[in-house]
Scaffold this motif. Structure first.
Motif, PDB file in Angstrom:
ATOM      1  N   ALA A  94      37.362  38.154  42.284  1.00  0.00           N
ATOM      2  CA  ALA A  94      37.812  37.485  41.054  1.00  0.00           C
ATOM      3  C   ALA A  94      39.277  37.813  40.717  1.00  0.00           C
ATOM      4  CB  ALA A  94      36.887  37.832  39.888  1.00  0.00           C
ATOM      5  N   PRO A  95      39.719  39.067  40.783  1.00  0.00           N
ATOM      6  CA  PRO A  95      41.141  39.342  40.567  1.00  0.00           C
ATOM      7  C   PRO A  95      42.050  38.651  41.592  1.00  0.00           C
ATOM      8  CG  PRO A  95      39.876  41.332  40.256  1.00  0.00           C
ATOM      9  CD  PRO A  95      38.933  40.326  40.834  1.00  0.00           C
ATOM     10  N   SER A  96      41.595  38.557  42.842  1.00  0.00           N
ATOM     11  CA  SER A  96      42.371  37.846  43.863  1.00  0.00           C
ATOM     12  C   SER A  96      42.595  36.399  43.444  1.00  0.00           C
ATOM     13  CB  SER A  96      41.639  37.875  45.210  1.00  0.00           C
ATOM     14  OG  SER A  96      41.328  39.170  45.617  1.00  0.00           O
ATOM     15  N   VAL A  97      41.521  35.780  42.957  1.00  0.00           N
ATOM     16  CA  VAL A  97      41.605  34.376  42.527  1.00  0.00           C
ATOM     17  C   VAL A  97      42.511  34.249  41.297  1.00  0.00           C
ATOM     18  CG1 VAL A  97      40.269  32.431  41.624  1.00  0.00           C
ATOM     19  CG2 VAL A  97      39.385  33.775  43.549  1.00  0.00           C
ATOM     20  N   ALA A  98      42.434  35.222  40.379  1.00  0.00           N
ATOM     21  CA  ALA A  98      43.288  35.182  39.186  1.00  0.00           C
ATOM     22  C   ALA A  98      44.765  35.221  39.568  1.00  0.00           C
ATOM     23  CB  ALA A  98      42.942  36.359  38.266  1.00  0.00           C
ATOM     24  N   TRP A  99      45.116  36.108  40.483  1.00  0.00           N
ATOM     25  CA  TRP A  99      46.505  36.206  40.927  1.00  0.00           C
ATOM     26  C   TRP A  99      46.950  34.912  41.609  1.00  0.00           C
ATOM     27  CZ3 TRP A  99      48.610  40.265  44.970  1.00  0.00           C
ATOM     28  CH2 TRP A  99      50.013  40.156  45.049  1.00  0.00           C
ATOM     29  N   ALA A 100      46.125  34.409  42.520  1.00  0.00           N
ATOM     30  CA  ALA A 100      46.482  33.185  43.237  1.00  0.00           C
ATOM     31  C   ALA A 100      46.615  31.997  42.290  1.00  0.00           C
ATOM     32  CB  ALA A 100      45.429  32.888  44.302  1.00  0.00           C
ATOM     33  N   THR A 101      45.742  31.931  41.287  1.00  0.00           N
ATOM     34  CA  THR A 101      45.807  30.823  40.320  1.00  0.00           C
ATOM     35  C   THR A 101      47.130  30.835  39.578  1.00  0.00           C
ATOM     36  OG1 THR A 101      43.401  30.880  40.041  1.00  0.00           O
ATOM     37  CG2 THR A 101      44.668  29.801  38.310  1.00  0.00           C
ATOM     38  N   CYS A 102      47.563  32.014  39.187  1.00  0.00           N
ATOM     39  CA  CYS A 102      48.863  32.143  38.514  1.00  0.00           C
ATOM     40  C   CYS A 102      49.991  31.695  39.433  1.00  0.00           C
ATOM     41  CB  CYS A 102      49.068  33.594  38.087  1.00  0.00           C
ATOM     42  SG  CYS A 102      50.692  33.923  37.368  1.00  0.00           S
ATOM     43  N   ARG A 103      49.976  32.175  40.673  1.00  0.00           N
ATOM     44  CA  ARG A 103      51.033  31.815  41.629  1.00  0.00           C
ATOM     45  C   ARG A 103      51.089  30.297  41.860  1.00  0.00           C
ATOM     46  NH1 ARG A 103      53.286  34.512  46.191  1.00  0.00           N
ATOM     47  NH2 ARG A 103      53.324  36.304  44.789  1.00  0.00           N
ATOM     48  N   PHE A 220      39.040  38.451  31.788  1.00  0.00           N
ATOM     49  CA  PHE A 220      40.001  39.419  32.303  1.00  0.00           C
ATOM     50  C   PHE A 220      41.016  39.854  31.258  1.00  0.00           C
ATOM     51  CE2 PHE A 220      39.616  38.179  37.019  1.00  0.00           C
ATOM     52  CZ  PHE A 220      38.691  39.193  37.215  1.00  0.00           C
ATOM     53  N   PRO A 221      41.458  41.100  31.339  1.00  0.00           N
ATOM     54  CA  PRO A 221      42.588  41.527  30.505  1.00  0.00           C
ATOM     55  C   PRO A 221      43.836  40.753  30.908  1.00  0.00           C
ATOM     56  CG  PRO A 221      42.081  43.182  32.171  1.00  0.00           C
ATOM     57  CD  PRO A 221      40.977  42.176  32.226  1.00  0.00           C
ATOM     58  N   PRO A 222      44.776  40.572  29.989  1.00  0.00           N
ATOM     59  CA  PRO A 222      45.949  39.701  30.245  1.00  0.00           C
ATOM     60  C   PRO A 222      47.009  40.377  31.121  1.00  0.00           C
ATOM     61  CG  PRO A 222      46.057  40.599  28.038  1.00  0.00           C
ATOM     62  CD  PRO A 222      44.750  41.061  28.610  1.00  0.00           C
ATOM     63  N   VAL A 223      46.654  40.676  32.343  1.00  0.00           N
ATOM     64  CA  VAL A 223      47.565  41.351  33.268  1.00  0.00           C
ATOM     65  C   VAL A 223      48.826  40.529  33.510  1.00  0.00           C
ATOM     66  CG1 VAL A 223      47.843  42.038  35.689  1.00  0.00           C
ATOM     67  CG2 VAL A 223      45.799  42.731  34.404  1.00  0.00           C
ATOM     68  N   LEU A 224      48.667  39.222  33.592  1.00  0.00           N
ATOM     69  CA  LEU A 224      49.787  38.357  33.958  1.00  0.00           C
ATOM     70  C   LEU A 224      50.407  37.654  32.746  1.00  0.00           C
ATOM     71  CD1 LEU A 224      48.058  36.912  37.119  1.00  0.00           C
ATOM     72  CD2 LEU A 224      50.056  38.390  37.131  1.00  0.00           C
ATOM     73  N   ARG A 225      50.150  38.169  31.551  1.00  0.00           N
ATOM     74  CA  ARG A 225      50.595  37.457  30.350  1.00  0.00           C
ATOM     75  C   ARG A 225      52.114  37.357  30.265  1.00  0.00           C
ATOM     76  NH1 ARG A 225      48.640  42.030  25.991  1.00  0.00           N
ATOM     77  NH2 ARG A 225      49.819  43.765  26.853  1.00  0.00           N
ATOM     78  N   MET A 226      52.838  38.355  30.776  1.00  0.00           N
ATOM     79  CA  MET A 226      54.293  38.337  30.625  1.00  0.00           C
ATOM     80  C   MET A 226      54.963  37.276  31.501  1.00  0.00           C
ATOM     81  SD  MET A 226      55.385  41.908  32.514  1.00  0.00           S
ATOM     82  CE  MET A 226      54.253  42.891  31.542  1.00  0.00           C
TER      83      MET A 226
END
Length: 365
Positions: A94-103, A220-226
């Motif tokens: 799930a974190p892998s998908v979250a990162w890829a979705t942002c990218r 998920f916590p907002p790791v990529l919010r910035m």
């Protein structure tokens, strides 16, 4: 050749440790980087090649552990460095998908994403391409997460099962998901198979990225919010810095448990491609064509005498002479030889890995 749809993206998941196929799959060289079947291509290379027929190569990303980035780059030299997501810590899918979705969203706000494990066997490539393309078109027009289901061919307790609910009015063999069941007991798997309502969960899923991002935000916590806010100027460097500093905050969640089992808008497409998960020795045995005595031999020099129902995988420069074995795994790689009963082997292999790690150390993993 028809031009690729620029909105279609793919994420190949290649960060697993492959422990259930120990000792051939090892800590420093897991199964996805191995040419398991001596065909001249690793499982990762086969997966990538398969997806280049559906998605533009420049839109294919690989998620892996940081320790494996150099292996991915070596096996797939044509993949741009920016398309390899090297996770600083292991946090499941799930974190892998979250990162890829942002990218992906920073590259294309209308993107649709297909997430593909790197350790699967697809028997009917033409049907696979047709089903994935139809799925990408569907998620492009609908708010929903779409899983790909395959009709069971045996009551396999090592797979996940999806129960189909109401068929969707727009057709396309798409149904609302009624329930997920992960690795049921064999008797339940028999009931599931006989009912006709349950399909194998292939681990493939598709979604429109903007919808997927909203689903991920809920868990998920907002790791990529910035870098996720519209008013913030995005750069690849800022994104990587966020990952470096905050990725460990993500919980250890699979995409199945974290998103699919908790969302209301989850659907399954009944797919027509032949499929197998190559996650365990037992599933490997069930998948492969059998030789004399129903044995599966994945090595070049093996002599079998009065043997039945075994799976054998040794280095090609080794010779094995086996007598009177019935229903065993015989697997060797480097400094480890495993010989154990095939039945319940997944639990046994996990047990042996733990015992070897405690008594002998990491070098044997």
């Amino acid at each position: 050749m028809e031009k690729f749809n620029d909105n279609n993206f793919c994420l190949i998941l290649a960060g697993g440790k492959g422990k259930r196929l120990w000792p051939v799959s090892r800590e420093n060289m897991p199964k996805q980087f191995l040419d398991f079947f001596s065909v001249g291509k690793t499982l990762l290379q086969q997966t990538y090649e398969r997806m280049t027929k559906i998605v533009s190569p420049e839109n294919i990303l690989i998620a892996t552990n940081r320790d494996f980035v150099s292996i991915v780059a070596e096996q797939l030299p044509q993949v741009p460095k920016a398309n390899i997501l090297g996770e600083p810590v292991n946090r499941n899918t799930a974190p892998s998908v979250a990162w890829a979705t942002c990218r992906v969203l920073h590259r294309n706000k209308d993107a649709r994403l297909v997430v593909v494990p790197s350790d699967q066997m697809i028997m009917e490539e033409g049907n696979f391409e047709k089903d994935i393309q139809a799925g990408l078109d569907w998620v492009g027009m609908n708010d929903g997460l779409l899983t790909m289901g395959v009709k069971p061919t045996r009551p396999e307790p090592g797979y996940g099962y999806i129960q189909m609910g109401e068929e969707q009015s727009d057709g396309g063999n798409i149904y609302k998901v009624k329930s997920f069941t992960e690795k049921p007991e064999r008797e339940f798997a028999k009931v599931f198979m006989q009912s006709g309502e349950f399909y194998w969960n292939t681990g493939l899923f598709l979604a429109r990225c903007d919808y997927l991002r909203e689903c991920l935000k809920k868990i998920f916590p907002p790791v990529l919010r910035m870098i996720d806010a519209e008013e913030v100027e995005y750069t690849l460097e800022k994104e990587v810095k966020c990952i470096e500093e905050h990725y460990s905050v993500y919980p250890n969640l699979s995409i199945d448990y974290g998103i699919l089992e908790k969302s209301d808008n989850v659907y399954v497409m009944r797919c027509s491609f032949g499929w197998a998960d190559l996650g365990t020795w037992h599933s490997m045995y069930e998948t492969m064509s059998k030789g004399e005595g129903d044995n599966v031999v994945l090595s070049k020099r093996v002599m079998l005498d009065n043997c039945r129902g075994n799976i054998v995988k040794l280095p090609d420069d080794h010779i094995a002479v086996l007598n009177n074995l019935d229903g065993y795994i015989v697997a060797e790689k480097g400094n480890v030889l495993l010989v154990c009963k095939k039945e319940d082997s997944s639990a046994l292999v996990r047990k042996y890995i733990n015992e070897v790690q405690m008594s002998e150390g990491e070098e044997f993993l």
